[in-house]
Design a protein around this motif. Sequence first.
Motif, short mmCIF file in Angstrom:
data_model
loop_
_atom_site.label_atom_id
_atom_site.label_comp_id
_atom_site.label_asym_id
_atom_site.label_seq_id
_atom_site.Cartn_x
_atom_site.Cartn_y
_atom_site.Cartn_z
N LEU A 31 -6.21 3.96 -0.43
CA LEU A 31 -5.57 4.29 -1.69
C LEU A 31 -5.79 5.76 -2.05
N ALA A 32 -7.02 6.25 -1.83
CA ALA A 32 -7.30 7.67 -2.10
C ALA A 32 -6.43 8.57 -1.23
N ALA A 33 -6.30 8.22 0.04
CA ALA A 33 -5.46 9.01 0.95
C ALA A 33 -4.00 9.00 0.48
N ALA A 34 -3.52 7.85 0.03
CA ALA A 34 -2.15 7.75 -0.46
C ALA A 34 -1.94 8.62 -1.70
N LEU A 35 -2.96 8.68 -2.55
CA LEU A 35 -2.86 9.50 -3.76
C LEU A 35 -2.93 11.00 -3.44
N ARG A 36 -3.36 11.33 -2.23
CA ARG A 36 -3.37 12.73 -1.79
C ARG A 36 -2.10 13.11 -1.03
N ASP A 37 -1.28 12.11 -0.71
CA ASP A 37 -0.06 12.38 0.03
C ASP A 37 0.81 13.38 -0.74
N GLY A 38 1.35 14.34 -0.04
CA GLY A 38 2.10 15.39 -0.70
C GLY A 38 3.29 14.89 -1.49
N ILE A 39 4.01 13.90 -0.95
CA ILE A 39 5.17 13.34 -1.65
C ILE A 39 4.73 12.67 -2.95
N VAL A 40 3.64 11.90 -2.86
CA VAL A 40 3.14 11.18 -4.03
C VAL A 40 2.65 12.17 -5.08
N VAL A 41 1.87 13.15 -4.67
CA VAL A 41 1.34 14.14 -5.61
C VAL A 41 2.47 14.87 -6.33
N GLU A 42 3.45 15.32 -5.57
CA GLU A 42 4.58 16.04 -6.16
C GLU A 42 5.31 15.17 -7.19
N ALA A 43 5.51 13.90 -6.85
CA ALA A 43 6.22 13.00 -7.76
C ALA A 43 5.42 12.72 -9.03
N LEU A 44 4.10 12.50 -8.87
CA LEU A 44 3.26 12.25 -10.05
C LEU A 44 3.28 13.44 -10.99
N ILE A 45 3.17 14.64 -10.44
CA ILE A 45 3.18 15.84 -11.26
C ILE A 45 4.53 16.00 -11.95
N ASP A 46 5.60 15.81 -11.19
CA ASP A 46 6.95 15.97 -11.72
C ASP A 46 7.18 15.05 -12.92
N GLN A 47 6.61 13.85 -12.85
CA GLN A 47 6.81 12.86 -13.91
C GLN A 47 5.73 12.91 -14.99
N ARG A 48 4.82 13.87 -14.89
CA ARG A 48 3.70 13.95 -15.84
C ARG A 48 3.07 12.56 -15.99
N ALA A 49 2.79 11.96 -14.85
CA ALA A 49 2.34 10.57 -14.83
C ALA A 49 0.94 10.40 -15.41
N SER A 50 0.70 9.21 -15.91
CA SER A 50 -0.64 8.77 -16.29
C SER A 50 -1.00 7.58 -15.41
N VAL A 51 -2.19 7.62 -14.82
CA VAL A 51 -2.60 6.60 -13.85
C VAL A 51 -3.93 6.00 -14.28
N SER A 52 -4.06 4.70 -14.12
CA SER A 52 -5.32 4.01 -14.38
C SER A 52 -5.58 3.04 -13.23
N LEU A 53 -6.83 2.65 -13.06
CA LEU A 53 -7.17 1.68 -12.02
C LEU A 53 -8.10 0.62 -12.58
N MET A 54 -7.76 -0.62 -12.27
CA MET A 54 -8.55 -1.77 -12.71
C MET A 54 -8.95 -2.62 -11.51
N GLN A 55 -10.23 -2.91 -11.37
CA GLN A 55 -10.70 -3.88 -10.38
C GLN A 55 -10.62 -5.27 -11.01
N TRP A 56 -10.29 -6.28 -10.19
CA TRP A 56 -10.20 -7.63 -10.72
C TRP A 56 -10.63 -8.64 -9.67
N THR A 57 -11.11 -9.78 -10.16
CA THR A 57 -11.47 -10.88 -9.27
C THR A 57 -11.29 -12.20 -10.04
#
Length: 215
Positions: A31-57
């Motif tokens: 997941l960390a590697a995916a969040l570093r992917d250039g396409i993903v990073v560019e898109a997140l920045i372009d959309q001024r995204a807000s991201v959160s992560l929740m662990q669940w069981t």
Amino acid sequence: MARACDLALLLTVDVSGSIDAKEYRVQMDGLAAALRDGIVVEALIDQRASVSLMQWTGEGRQHVSVPWTEVTSAEQAEALAIAVEEMPRQWSQYSTAIGDALLASAELIETAPDCKRKVVDVSGDGISNEGPLVEYGRKRLAGQGVTVNAVVIETDDTDLTGYFWENVITGPGAFVVTAAGFEEYPLRIRQKLIREVAKQVAEGPEVERSLLDRM
């Protein structure tokens, strides 16, 4: 005036007892590697995204490990990836309560910034075996106008992909990506994030095909 947030993305990670320490590490590193992917990073920045992560069981066991984090620069994207990479596991011996995780997601998504699009990203390696019916959480998120997508990790002959299609995902264009085992997870989570995030900013079929070619 700064543009409003276009995307609130809640990443929810299954840490139930069926996932061992090595498999947890594969998930977080992938997941960390995916969040570093250039396409993903560019898109997140372009959309001024807000991201959160929740662990669940199991039932009543959800933990917000990364609170809502704005991504408007490469530095913020890298800080998010580091937070995911270094995130300690909260539980390791409990059941799989997908319905409860979706209900918790519905509560958490209500605290997100006022973004145009809200997406819950569910990862899991098994069907729900504890807690409220999955449809309760699914219906609540649908009522909020939230899209729920999923990446499933198939580890046996259970048709987990079909289960998530029928019971978990919701919203226009909602989809499931399947990883054939944990070894394939890093590739599939990258593909999922690109499809989920980057394609939303692609203009026209030519650009979309270009993005898919790079996957």
